[in-house]
Write a protein that holds these residues in place. Structure first.
Motif, PDB file in Angstrom:
ATOM      1  N   ASP A 169      -7.801   3.028   1.724  1.00 20.73           N
ATOM      2  CA  ASP A 169      -9.257   2.921   1.680  1.00 20.73           C
ATOM      3  C   ASP A 169      -9.824   4.095   2.474  1.00 20.73           C
ATOM      4  O   ASP A 169      -9.630   4.183   3.697  1.00 20.73           O
ATOM      5  N   LEU A 170     -10.511   5.013   1.794  1.00 17.44           N
ATOM      6  CA  LEU A 170     -11.028   6.205   2.457  1.00 17.44           C
ATOM      7  C   LEU A 170     -12.116   5.889   3.478  1.00 17.44           C
ATOM      8  O   LEU A 170     -12.479   6.745   4.286  1.00 17.44           O
ATOM      9  N   GLU A 171     -12.638   4.674   3.456  1.00 19.35           N
ATOM     10  CA  GLU A 171     -13.636   4.260   4.444  1.00 19.35           C
ATOM     11  C   GLU A 171     -12.989   3.623   5.675  1.00 19.35           C
ATOM     12  O   GLU A 171     -13.665   3.340   6.662  1.00 19.35           O
ATOM     13  N   LYS A 172     -11.699   3.402   5.605  1.00 15.12           N
ATOM     14  CA  LYS A 172     -10.975   2.775   6.712  1.00 15.12           C
ATOM     15  C   LYS A 172     -10.424   3.872   7.614  1.00 15.12           C
ATOM     16  O   LYS A 172      -9.534   4.624   7.219  1.00 15.12           O
ATOM     17  N   ILE A 216       0.898   8.881  11.172  1.00 13.69           N
ATOM     18  CA  ILE A 216       0.058   9.108   9.989  1.00 13.69           C
ATOM     19  C   ILE A 216       0.586   8.307   8.806  1.00 13.69           C
ATOM     20  O   ILE A 216      -0.163   7.614   8.104  1.00 13.69           O
ATOM     21  N   LYS A 217       1.881   8.372   8.581  1.00  9.99           N
ATOM     22  CA  LYS A 217       2.475   7.656   7.444  1.00  9.99           C
ATOM     23  C   LYS A 217       2.414   6.140   7.640  1.00  9.99           C
ATOM     24  O   LYS A 217       2.192   5.390   6.682  1.00  9.99           O
ATOM     25  N   LYS A 248      -0.643   1.008   6.042  1.00 15.90           N
ATOM     26  CA  LYS A 248      -1.518  -0.118   6.375  1.00 15.90           C
ATOM     27  C   LYS A 248      -2.881  -0.004   5.700  1.00 15.90           C
ATOM     28  O   LYS A 248      -3.777  -0.801   5.986  1.00 15.90           O
ATOM     29  N   GLY A 249      -3.044   1.011   4.841  1.00 13.07           N
ATOM     30  CA  GLY A 249      -4.269   1.128   4.067  1.00 13.07           C
ATOM     31  C   GLY A 249      -5.327   2.039   4.648  1.00 13.07           C
ATOM     32  O   GLY A 249      -6.422   2.161   4.079  1.00 13.07           O
ATOM     33  N   PHE A 250      -5.049   2.699   5.767  1.00 11.65           N
ATOM     34  CA  PHE A 250      -6.037   3.604   6.356  1.00 11.65           C
ATOM     35  C   PHE A 250      -6.080   4.901   5.543  1.00 11.65           C
ATOM     36  O   PHE A 250      -5.065   5.579   5.376  1.00 11.65           O
ATOM     37  N   GLY A 251      -7.278   5.254   5.065  1.00 12.55           N
ATOM     38  CA  GLY A 251      -7.433   6.444   4.241  1.00 12.55           C
ATOM     39  C   GLY A 251      -8.156   7.583   4.920  1.00 12.55           C
ATOM     40  O   GLY A 251      -8.337   8.649   4.327  1.00 12.55           O
TER      41      GLY A 251
END
Length: 283
Positions: A48-51, A69-70, A75-78
Protein backbone atom coordinates in the motif's frame (compact mmCIF):
# COMPACT_ATOMS: atom_id res chain seq x y z
CA UNK A 1 -0.39 -12.47 -18.29
CA UNK A 2 -0.73 -9.76 -20.92
CA UNK A 3 -1.36 -10.77 -24.52
CA UNK A 4 1.34 -9.70 -26.94
CA UNK A 5 0.16 -7.31 -29.61
CA UNK A 6 2.53 -7.26 -32.56
CA UNK A 7 2.36 -4.22 -34.81
CA UNK A 8 4.52 -2.98 -37.65
CA UNK A 9 3.26 0.56 -37.03
CA UNK A 10 4.81 0.97 -33.59
CA UNK A 11 5.95 4.55 -32.86
CA UNK A 12 9.54 3.40 -32.54
CA UNK A 13 9.59 2.99 -36.33
CA UNK A 14 8.70 6.67 -36.77
CA UNK A 15 11.55 7.59 -34.43
CA UNK A 16 14.10 5.80 -36.58
CA UNK A 17 14.91 2.98 -34.19
CA UNK A 18 14.60 0.22 -36.80
CA UNK A 19 16.50 1.44 -39.83
CA UNK A 20 19.13 -1.26 -39.68
CA UNK A 21 18.97 -3.76 -42.54
CA UNK A 22 20.24 -6.86 -40.80
CA UNK A 23 19.27 -10.22 -42.26
CA UNK A 24 18.18 -13.24 -40.28
CA UNK A 25 15.91 -13.77 -37.31
CA UNK A 26 14.54 -11.01 -35.11
CA UNK A 27 13.45 -11.04 -31.49
CA UNK A 28 11.64 -7.71 -31.58
CA UNK A 29 8.15 -7.99 -30.14
CA UNK A 30 5.91 -5.16 -29.02
CA UNK A 31 3.17 -5.39 -26.42
CA UNK A 32 0.76 -3.04 -24.70
CA UNK A 33 0.41 -3.41 -20.94
CA UNK A 34 -2.99 -2.60 -19.48
CA UNK A 35 -3.51 -1.20 -15.99
CA UNK A 36 -5.49 -4.30 -15.09
CA UNK A 37 -2.61 -6.62 -15.96
CA UNK A 38 -0.40 -7.76 -13.11
CA UNK A 39 3.00 -7.74 -14.76
CA UNK A 40 4.96 -8.67 -11.65
CA UNK A 41 7.12 -11.42 -10.24
CA UNK A 42 5.33 -14.34 -8.62
CA UNK A 43 6.98 -13.52 -5.29
CA UNK A 44 6.15 -9.79 -5.38
CA UNK A 45 4.53 -8.27 -2.31
CA UNK A 46 1.19 -6.48 -2.31
CA UNK A 47 2.04 -3.08 -0.88
CA UNK A 48 0.00 0.00 0.00
CA UNK A 49 1.76 3.16 -1.20
CA UNK A 50 -0.08 5.14 1.49
CA UNK A 51 1.33 2.93 4.24
CA UNK A 52 4.54 4.62 5.44
CA UNK A 53 7.40 3.57 7.71
CA UNK A 54 10.72 5.23 8.63
CA UNK A 55 14.04 3.38 9.06
CA UNK A 56 16.83 5.10 10.98
CA UNK A 57 20.05 3.69 9.49
CA UNK A 58 22.39 5.50 11.89
CA UNK A 59 23.41 2.34 13.74
CA UNK A 60 22.60 -0.20 11.02
CA UNK A 61 24.74 -1.91 8.39
CA UNK A 62 23.76 -1.86 4.73
CA UNK A 63 22.65 -5.49 4.96
CA UNK A 64 20.42 -4.70 7.94
CA UNK A 65 18.85 -1.72 6.16
CA UNK A 66 18.13 -3.77 3.04
CA UNK A 67 16.66 -6.58 5.13
CA UNK A 68 14.36 -4.17 6.95
CA UNK A 69 13.17 -2.71 3.62
CA UNK A 70 12.24 -6.17 2.35
CA UNK A 71 10.61 -7.14 5.66
CA UNK A 72 8.47 -3.99 5.61
CA UNK A 73 7.40 -4.67 2.02
CA UNK A 74 6.34 -8.13 3.12
CA UNK A 75 4.10 -6.45 5.71
CA UNK A 76 2.47 -4.28 3.06
CA UNK A 77 4.36 -1.02 3.56
CA UNK A 78 4.66 0.75 0.20
CA UNK A 79 6.33 4.00 1.31
CA UNK A 80 9.65 3.61 3.12
CA UNK A 81 11.92 6.46 4.22
CA UNK A 82 15.54 5.73 5.15
CA UNK A 83 17.12 8.36 7.38
CA UNK A 84 20.87 8.75 7.98
CA UNK A 85 22.09 6.45 5.18
CA UNK A 86 25.58 7.89 5.79
CA UNK A 87 26.82 7.12 2.25
CA UNK A 88 26.86 3.38 2.86
CA UNK A 89 27.41 1.18 -0.17
CA UNK A 90 24.80 -1.06 -1.86
CA UNK A 91 21.75 0.40 -0.15
CA UNK A 92 18.34 -0.29 -1.67
CA UNK A 93 19.56 -2.98 -4.05
CA UNK A 94 17.63 -5.87 -5.62
CA UNK A 95 14.13 -4.43 -5.07
CA UNK A 96 11.86 -6.18 -7.58
CA UNK A 97 8.61 -4.63 -6.43
CA UNK A 98 6.43 -1.53 -6.54
CA UNK A 99 7.66 0.76 -3.79
CA UNK A 100 8.08 4.41 -2.94
CA UNK A 101 11.55 4.61 -1.41
CA UNK A 102 13.23 7.76 -0.09
CA UNK A 103 16.77 8.23 1.19
CA UNK A 104 17.31 11.35 3.31
CA UNK A 105 21.01 11.67 2.65
CA UNK A 106 23.75 10.43 0.34
CA UNK A 107 24.51 6.89 -0.83
CA UNK A 108 27.86 5.25 -1.52
CA UNK A 109 28.78 2.89 -4.36
CA UNK A 110 26.23 0.69 -6.16
CA UNK A 111 23.17 2.35 -4.62
CA UNK A 112 19.74 1.05 -5.74
CA UNK A 113 21.25 -1.35 -8.25
CA UNK A 114 19.46 -4.35 -9.78
CA UNK A 115 15.99 -2.88 -9.22
CA UNK A 116 12.79 -3.51 -11.14
CA UNK A 117 9.83 -1.27 -10.35
CA UNK A 118 10.42 1.04 -7.36
CA UNK A 119 10.18 4.83 -7.39
CA UNK A 120 13.28 6.11 -5.58
CA UNK A 121 14.21 9.62 -4.41
CA UNK A 122 17.73 10.28 -3.07
CA UNK A 123 18.08 13.59 -1.25
CA UNK A 124 21.83 13.76 -1.53
CA UNK A 125 24.70 12.49 -3.68
CA UNK A 126 25.51 9.01 -4.95
CA UNK A 127 28.81 7.25 -5.60
CA UNK A 128 29.90 4.97 -8.43
CA UNK A 129 27.44 2.85 -10.41
CA UNK A 130 24.15 4.15 -9.07
CA UNK A 131 21.20 2.11 -10.40
CA UNK A 132 23.41 -0.26 -12.40
CA UNK A 133 21.40 -2.94 -14.21
CA UNK A 134 18.13 -1.15 -13.42
CA UNK A 135 15.23 -2.86 -15.21
CA UNK A 136 12.28 -0.53 -14.55
CA UNK A 137 11.12 2.23 -12.23
CA UNK A 138 12.29 5.77 -11.51
CA UNK A 139 15.37 6.97 -9.62
CA UNK A 140 15.91 10.68 -8.95
CA UNK A 141 19.18 11.93 -7.44
CA UNK A 142 18.91 15.50 -6.17
CA UNK A 143 22.65 16.27 -6.13
CA UNK A 144 25.74 15.00 -7.98
CA UNK A 145 26.50 11.42 -9.02
CA UNK A 146 29.76 9.52 -9.43
CA UNK A 147 31.13 7.61 -12.40
CA UNK A 148 29.30 4.80 -14.21
CA UNK A 149 25.92 6.37 -13.45
CA UNK A 150 23.31 3.99 -14.87
CA UNK A 151 25.78 1.35 -16.04
CA UNK A 152 24.05 -1.33 -18.14
CA UNK A 153 20.51 -0.16 -17.34
CA UNK A 154 17.75 -1.81 -19.35
CA UNK A 155 14.70 0.32 -18.57
CA UNK A 156 13.11 3.02 -16.45
CA UNK A 157 14.10 6.65 -15.90
CA UNK A 158 17.34 7.54 -14.10
CA UNK A 159 17.59 11.24 -13.28
CA UNK A 160 20.40 13.34 -11.80
CA UNK A 161 19.65 16.97 -10.97
CA UNK A 162 23.35 17.78 -10.66
CA UNK A 163 26.53 16.73 -12.48
CA UNK A 164 27.68 13.17 -13.13
CA UNK A 165 31.12 11.59 -13.50
CA UNK A 166 32.70 9.68 -16.34
CA UNK A 167 31.32 6.66 -18.22
CA UNK A 168 27.68 7.58 -17.67
CA UNK A 169 25.42 4.94 -19.24
CA UNK A 170 28.30 2.60 -20.09
CA UNK A 171 26.93 -0.52 -21.83
CA UNK A 172 23.42 0.94 -21.60
CA UNK A 173 20.79 -1.43 -22.99
CA UNK A 174 17.57 0.58 -22.64
CA UNK A 175 15.70 3.11 -20.54
CA UNK A 176 16.43 6.83 -20.24
CA UNK A 177 19.17 8.69 -18.39
CA UNK A 178 18.58 12.41 -17.75
CA UNK A 179 21.31 14.70 -16.41
CA UNK A 180 20.59 18.34 -15.62
CA UNK A 181 24.27 19.26 -15.44
CA UNK A 182 27.48 17.98 -17.03
CA UNK A 183 28.79 14.51 -17.74
CA UNK A 184 32.35 13.20 -17.78
CA UNK A 185 34.42 11.44 -20.41
CA UNK A 186 33.41 8.27 -22.25
CA UNK A 187 29.72 8.70 -21.48
CA UNK A 188 27.63 6.32 -23.56
CA UNK A 189 30.61 3.99 -24.10
CA UNK A 190 29.44 0.83 -25.90
CA UNK A 191 25.83 1.99 -25.59
CA UNK A 192 23.45 -0.52 -27.18
CA UNK A 193 19.99 0.99 -26.80
CA UNK A 194 18.08 3.63 -24.87
CA UNK A 195 18.34 7.41 -24.66
CA UNK A 196 20.62 9.72 -22.73
CA UNK A 197 19.78 13.40 -22.25
CA UNK A 198 22.60 15.67 -21.03
CA UNK A 199 21.52 19.30 -20.60
CA UNK A 200 25.02 20.54 -19.75
CA UNK A 201 28.43 19.90 -21.32
CA UNK A 202 29.85 16.50 -22.26
CA UNK A 203 33.53 15.64 -21.85
CA UNK A 204 35.73 13.87 -24.40
CA UNK A 205 34.95 10.66 -26.30
CA UNK A 206 31.18 10.92 -25.99
CA UNK A 207 29.41 7.84 -27.36
CA UNK A 208 32.62 5.95 -28.03
CA UNK A 209 31.93 2.61 -29.78
CA UNK A 210 28.16 2.96 -29.36
CA UNK A 211 26.14 0.39 -31.32
CA UNK A 212 22.70 1.97 -31.09
CA UNK A 213 20.66 4.35 -28.96
CA UNK A 214 20.65 8.15 -28.95
CA UNK A 215 22.47 10.79 -26.90
CA UNK A 216 21.16 14.37 -26.70
CA UNK A 217 23.41 17.17 -25.43
CA UNK A 218 22.40 20.73 -24.58
CA UNK A 219 25.88 22.12 -23.90
CA UNK A 220 29.27 21.78 -25.55
CA UNK A 221 30.75 18.44 -26.56
CA UNK A 222 34.51 18.26 -26.04
CA UNK A 223 34.89 15.43 -28.56
CA UNK A 224 33.00 12.49 -30.01
CA UNK A 225 34.22 8.94 -29.58
CA UNK A 226 34.88 6.35 -32.26
CA UNK A 227 31.90 5.83 -34.60
CA UNK A 228 29.74 8.45 -32.85
CA UNK A 229 28.25 10.95 -35.31
CA UNK A 230 25.78 13.82 -35.32
CA UNK A 231 22.19 12.97 -36.24
CA UNK A 232 19.15 14.98 -37.28
CA UNK A 233 16.39 15.80 -34.82
CA UNK A 234 12.83 14.89 -35.84
CA UNK A 235 9.64 16.61 -34.75
CA UNK A 236 8.47 13.48 -32.97
CA UNK A 237 11.72 13.33 -31.01
CA UNK A 238 11.38 16.97 -29.99
CA UNK A 239 7.88 16.31 -28.66
CA UNK A 240 9.08 13.29 -26.71
CA UNK A 241 12.03 15.22 -25.25
CA UNK A 242 9.85 18.13 -24.15
CA UNK A 243 7.40 15.80 -22.42
CA UNK A 244 10.14 13.77 -20.73
CA UNK A 245 11.99 16.83 -19.41
CA UNK A 246 8.77 18.45 -18.19
CA UNK A 247 7.99 15.36 -16.12
CA UNK A 248 11.07 16.05 -13.98
CA UNK A 249 10.90 19.85 -13.98
CA UNK A 250 13.81 20.23 -16.40
CA UNK A 251 14.28 22.43 -19.46
CA UNK A 252 16.74 22.34 -22.33
CA UNK A 253 18.98 25.44 -22.17
CA UNK A 254 18.03 26.64 -25.67
CA UNK A 255 14.95 24.53 -26.33
CA UNK A 256 14.76 20.85 -27.22
CA UNK A 257 15.08 21.62 -30.93
CA UNK A 258 18.62 22.93 -30.30
CA UNK A 259 19.84 19.79 -28.53
CA UNK A 260 22.67 18.05 -30.36
CA UNK A 261 21.78 14.50 -31.32
CA UNK A 262 24.48 11.82 -31.31
CA UNK A 263 23.94 8.40 -32.91
CA UNK A 264 26.05 5.44 -34.00
CA UNK A 265 27.81 5.76 -37.35
CA UNK A 266 27.48 1.96 -37.68
CA UNK A 267 30.99 1.58 -39.07
CA UNK A 268 31.77 -0.83 -36.24
CA UNK A 269 28.82 -3.08 -37.05
CA UNK A 270 30.50 -6.37 -37.89
CA UNK A 271 27.88 -9.09 -37.58
CA UNK A 272 28.54 -12.70 -38.46
CA UNK A 273 25.63 -14.22 -40.39
CA UNK A 274 26.62 -17.77 -39.48
CA UNK A 275 24.97 -19.44 -36.51
CA UNK A 276 27.30 -21.27 -34.03
CA UNK A 277 26.22 -24.68 -35.37
CA UNK A 278 26.90 -23.54 -38.94
CA UNK A 279 30.36 -22.37 -37.95
CA UNK A 280 31.20 -25.82 -36.66
CA UNK A 281 30.22 -27.34 -40.01
CA UNK A 282 32.25 -24.81 -42.00
CA UNK A 283 35.29 -24.93 -39.74
Amino acid sequence: MAELKVSGQHRSYQMGMHKETLAGRTYRTFFTAQETDRLAYSWSCDVDLEKRRVIDAQELTAQEVNRQIKDLMGKGFGHIVVQNPNAQHSLGTCILNRLKLEFEGSLGYFGVGLIDGPNVRIRGRVGWSCAENMMAGVVVVEKNAGSCFGAAIRGGDLVCLGDVGSRTGINMKGGTILVKGRTGMLSGFMMQRGRMIILGDADENLGDSMYDGVIYVGGEIKSLGIDAVLGEMTELEAQWLAAKLKRYGMEAPNGVEKLQKIVAGKQLWNYDNLEPTEKKIVL
